[in-house]
Scaffold this active site. Structure first.
Site, short mmCIF file in Angstrom:
data_model
loop_
_atom_site.label_atom_id
_atom_site.label_comp_id
_atom_site.label_asym_id
_atom_site.label_seq_id
_atom_site.Cartn_x
_atom_site.Cartn_y
_atom_site.Cartn_z
N CYS A 4 42.34 37.00 30.53
CA CYS A 4 43.61 37.34 31.40
C CYS A 4 43.75 35.90 32.26
CB CYS A 4 43.24 38.59 32.29
SG CYS A 4 44.51 38.88 33.64
N HIS A 5 44.92 35.84 32.96
CA HIS A 5 45.23 34.80 33.74
C HIS A 5 44.03 34.31 34.85
CE1 HIS A 5 48.98 33.10 32.66
NE2 HIS A 5 49.13 34.16 31.91
N THR A 6 43.70 35.33 35.62
CA THR A 6 42.61 35.00 36.74
C THR A 6 41.46 34.42 35.94
OG1 THR A 6 43.50 36.77 38.15
CG2 THR A 6 41.32 36.23 38.31
N HIS A 8 36.96 39.97 33.17
CA HIS A 8 37.21 41.13 33.92
C HIS A 8 37.93 42.45 33.47
CE1 HIS A 8 40.99 38.89 34.72
NE2 HIS A 8 41.42 40.36 34.93
N GLU A 9 38.12 42.15 31.95
CA GLU A 9 39.18 43.35 31.59
C GLU A 9 38.31 43.66 30.06
OE1 GLU A 9 43.79 42.80 31.08
OE2 GLU A 9 42.83 41.87 29.06
N CYS A 57 34.63 53.97 45.44
CA CYS A 57 33.50 54.38 46.05
C CYS A 57 33.62 55.84 46.38
CB CYS A 57 32.72 53.82 47.08
SG CYS A 57 33.50 53.80 48.87
N CYS A 101 38.95 53.94 50.79
CA CYS A 101 38.98 55.07 49.71
C CYS A 101 39.44 56.45 50.37
CB CYS A 101 37.69 55.21 49.13
SG CYS A 101 37.41 54.11 47.78
N CYS A 103 39.09 49.49 47.70
CA CYS A 103 37.85 49.97 48.30
C CYS A 103 37.08 48.79 48.73
CB CYS A 103 37.16 50.62 46.98
SG CYS A 103 35.44 50.83 47.28
N CYS A 112 34.29 54.96 51.55
CA CYS A 112 34.64 54.18 52.62
C CYS A 112 36.04 54.39 53.29
CB CYS A 112 34.83 52.62 51.90
SG CYS A 112 36.04 52.16 50.93
N CYS A 139 42.75 45.92 33.12
CA CYS A 139 43.56 44.97 33.86
C CYS A 139 44.89 45.00 33.62
CB CYS A 139 43.07 43.51 33.95
SG CYS A 139 44.05 42.59 35.10
N ARG A 164 33.12 44.88 48.71
CA ARG A 164 34.03 43.72 48.50
C ARG A 164 33.22 42.32 48.87
NH1 ARG A 164 37.08 41.90 52.92
NH2 ARG A 164 38.98 40.88 52.23
N ARG A 199 48.20 39.15 24.67
CA ARG A 199 46.86 39.20 24.98
C ARG A 199 46.07 38.80 23.88
NH1 ARG A 199 47.07 38.99 29.78
NH2 ARG A 199 45.83 40.69 31.11
#
Ligand code: NAD
Ligand code: 022
Ligand code: ZN
Length: 375
Positions: A40-42, A62-63, A92, A98, A106, A95, A169, A110, A370
């Protein structure tokens, strides 16, 4: 244990396929064998060095989708053998965020997630004793990874990993922006700027929500056929519109007795701040909402005249499509399995881990929607 991983050793360098050391799951953590991961782009934003918060060395990605192979003490929500999707936005359920029911952001882990470490402040990854950072709490560019229990969604074990990884994602971001953030209703009109891996999922989300007019905007004419494939009803290439695209889109969306134009909902899926302004300004006066999905480069700013907001347009943003990961991601997998949404045609390239750098080249060339790496 050992794991094969694509490691970002330094900013701007290609990823290197290396064997890394991975410590087992501690309290509240799970060990997951990643079976497939999207690019992905990030990941590219960080790999390239453009991300000022990027940490190196790191294992990006992350995907993903995979199988729980071990659980640490105190883990109650998943067991060995469960199929899971890692969540860069955890849930979670305890918090203040949430519990508010007003946001999916969440806050439980973090700060440590942003620092590239697990919630106890340490990393599970190393090479020869040297620490390697986790990434977005996921690090799916490793065959095995450790995740907090609150950062995995348990999904249908029948679902194919090489397709549902995209739900980690892109799919959830695009469809969620329509359903959770904009809350689009039947009969709505919409404009989608940028028909890439996110914009096409916004389009299929709009189709699912029953939107009437779905206008896609992209500089690349090849995206017309792609948009139509997922429910786009009209295509506009800004290069072919002489001058300002905003009045052109307002004209296209004139409806009702007063013939006032503007779309009920608009979406930026480009990350370009000038496009974000166009998206806001072509939203309908009085009620039009514009949703910012694209992530702009660091230091970028958006602008418009306050009049645009005073006359009833709303500017909103969304992270991970406003989805509460552990609750919403399994539902999206079920929609895919039931044929309510499509994923397969958007996965244009399947690569091995050794070929992962090719996935970044394809992204730059604009030839992929993708690319997915299968372990
Ligand atoms: P992509 O590169 O696949 O697609 C972008 C598209 O925009 C391309 O088709 C390109 O031709 C088009 N485009 C570029 N400039 C344009 C312009 N001026 N006018 C019209 N079209 C233009 O990228 P993607 O994977 O779809 O991601 C889009 C954005 O979404 C990225 O910024 C990404 O970081 C962001 N994103 C945000 C979230 C979130 O949670 N908010 C999640 C995932 C991705
Ligand atoms: C995913 N993104 C873009 C492409 N693929 C993406 C990037 C950032 C965010 C969401 C999606 C995002 C929006 C808001 C935040 N992030 C901040 C969340 C918060 O502060 O609570 C974000 C996220 C994770 C990370 C950084 C920024 C990280 O883990 N480093 C969700
Ligand atoms: Zn992403």
């Amino acid at each position: 244990m050992k794991s094969r991983a694509a490691v970002a050793l330094a900013a701007g360098k290609p990823l290197e396929i290396l064997e890394v050391d991975l410590d087992g799951p501690r309290s509240g953590e799970v060990l997951v064998e990643i079976k497939a991961t999207g690019i992905c782009h990030t990941d590219e934003f960080t790999r390239s060095g453009a991300d000022p918060e990027g940490l190196f060395p790191a294992i990006l990605g992350h995907e993903g989708a995979g199988v729980v192979v071990d659980v640490g003490p105190g883990v109650t929500s998943v067991v060995k053998g469960d199929h899971v999707i890692p969540l860069y936005t955890p849930e979670c359920r305890q918090c203040p965020s949430c519990l508010s029911r007003k946001t999916n952001l969440c806050t439980a882990i973090r700060s440590t997630q942003g620092q590239g470490v697990m919630p106890d402040g340490s990393s599970r990854f190393s090479i020869g004793g040297e620490k390697i950072h986790h990434y977005m709490g996921c690090s799916t560019f490793s065959n095995f990874t450790v995740l907090p229990e609150i950062a995995v969604a348990k999904v249908d074990p029948e679902a194919p990993f090489d397709k549902i990884c995209y739900i980690g994602c892109g799919v959830t971001t695009g469809i969620g922006a329509v359903i959770n953030t904009a809350k689009v209703e039947t009969g709505a009109t919409a404009v989608v700027f940028g028909l890439g891996g996110i914009g096409l999922n916004v389009i299929q989300g709009l189709r699912l929500a029953g939107a009437d007019m779905i206008i896609g905007v992209d500089l690349n004419d090849d995206k017309k056929a792609w948009g139509e494939r997922f429910g786009m009803t009209h295509f506009v290439n800004p290069k072919e519109v002489g001058g300002d695209i905003v009045p052109y889109l307002v004209d296209m969306t004139r409806r009702g007795a007063d013939q006032i134009g503007g779309a009920d909902y608009t979406f930026d899926c480009t990350g370009n701040v000038k496009v974000m302004r166009q998206a806001l300004e072509c939203a309908h006066r009085g009620w039009g909402q514009s949703i910012v999905i694209g992530v702009a480069g660091s230091g970028q700013e958006i602008s418009t005249r306050p009049f645009q907001l005073v006359t009833g347009r709303t500017w909103k943003g969304t992270a991970f499509g406003g989805a509460r990961g552990r609750t919403d991601v399994p539902k999206i997998v079920d929609w895919y399995m039931a044929g309510k949404i499509e994923i397969d045609p958007m996965i244009t390239h399947t690569l091995s881990l050794d070929e992962i750098n090719m996935g970044f080249d394809l992204m730059h060339a604009g030839t992929s929607i993708r690319s997915v790496v299968v372990y």
